[in-house]
Design a protein around this motif. Sequence first.
Motif, PDB file in Angstrom:
ATOM      1  N   ALA A   1      56.920  64.435  32.121  1.00 33.68           N
ATOM      2  CA  ALA A   1      58.237  64.793  32.807  1.00 33.68           C
ATOM      3  C   ALA A   1      58.428  66.149  33.216  1.00 33.68           C
ATOM      4  O   ALA A   1      58.943  66.564  33.932  1.00 33.68           O
ATOM      5  N   ALA A   2      57.925  66.836  32.223  1.00 31.17           N
ATOM      6  CA  ALA A   2      58.173  68.436  32.387  1.00 31.17           C
ATOM      7  C   ALA A   2      57.208  68.939  33.356  1.00 31.17           C
ATOM      8  O   ALA A   2      57.506  69.914  34.256  1.00 31.17           O
TER       9      ALA A   2
ATOM     10  N   ARG B   1      56.368  67.187  35.938  1.00 27.85           N
ATOM     11  CA  ARG B   1      56.940  66.699  37.158  1.00 27.85           C
ATOM     12  C   ARG B   1      57.919  67.764  37.578  1.00 27.85           C
ATOM     13  O   ARG B   1      58.323  67.834  38.733  1.00 27.85           O
ATOM     14  N   TYR B   2      58.887  68.109  36.532  1.00 27.63           N
ATOM     15  CA  TYR B   2      59.881  69.114  36.736  1.00 27.63           C
ATOM     16  C   TYR B   2      59.540  70.585  37.417  1.00 27.63           C
ATOM     17  O   TYR B   2      59.960  70.783  38.505  1.00 27.63           O
TER      18      TYR B   2
ATOM     19  N   ILE C   1      64.110  68.487  28.007  1.00 23.91           N
ATOM     20  CA  ILE C   1      62.936  67.418  28.278  1.00 23.91           C
ATOM     21  C   ILE C   1      61.912  67.216  27.178  1.00 23.91           C
ATOM     22  O   ILE C   1      61.505  68.294  26.630  1.00 23.91           O
TER      23      ILE C   1
ATOM     24  N   ASP D   1      66.320  73.929  30.911  1.00 22.58           N
ATOM     25  CA  ASP D   1      65.870  72.688  31.533  1.00 22.58           C
ATOM     26  C   ASP D   1      64.629  71.997  30.786  1.00 22.58           C
ATOM     27  O   ASP D   1      64.584  70.881  30.390  1.00 22.58           O
ATOM     28  N   LEU D   2      63.750  73.088  30.563  1.00 21.57           N
ATOM     29  CA  LEU D   2      62.302  72.533  29.840  1.00 21.57           C
ATOM     30  C   LEU D   2      62.684  72.272  28.450  1.00 21.57           C
ATOM     31  O   LEU D   2      62.190  71.330  27.665  1.00 21.57           O
TER      32      LEU D   2
ATOM     33  N   ASP E   1      58.379  69.792  41.046  1.00 18.48           N
ATOM     34  CA  ASP E   1      59.696  69.698  41.823  1.00 18.48           C
ATOM     35  C   ASP E   1      60.297  70.877  42.170  1.00 18.48           C
ATOM     36  O   ASP E   1      60.863  71.067  43.175  1.00 18.48           O
TER      37      ASP E   1
END
Length: 147
Positions: free
Chosen positions: A87-88, A90-91, A82, A78-79, A94
């Motif tokens: 955004a990373a 925030r990921y 990004i 996922d990283l 989350d």
Amino acid sequence: MTSAADLSHAVLIRVADFLRTLPPEQLAALADGTAQLTVATATSGPQQPAAPAAARRSRAAKATKPAVVVDTDRIRADLAAIDDRVAAGRYLDDLGLKVAELRALAVELGVALPSRAAKAVIQKNIVQATVGRRLTSAVLSRPASSA
């Protein structure tokens, strides 16, 4: 009044959302019956069934912390997808990982951390090591424009 079918549907959606967060080992344990889901009210917290005398652990075994399980491969992928440091960050927020889980993730990703790093520092170091370095490298490897 809500029907039993509607309630069942809502419960199944919540269970599916929960199951998506589990690592493959825990899903396999649920599938083969070596682990089980239990129902607990939100105010009472999870209830542990009493263990038989033969299965009880010694005091030394109880004193050790359980291993933290984080799906490192999924998070790494996922990283990698990004392309923005914010955004990373925030990921990672989350994901709702605790400090111990973030530390375990950093170790698995090969990210160096100060020994007493706070949660924000751990997240910043993970983002820098996974996304930040890649973005910096991409910028530095671009050929200079001739104007």
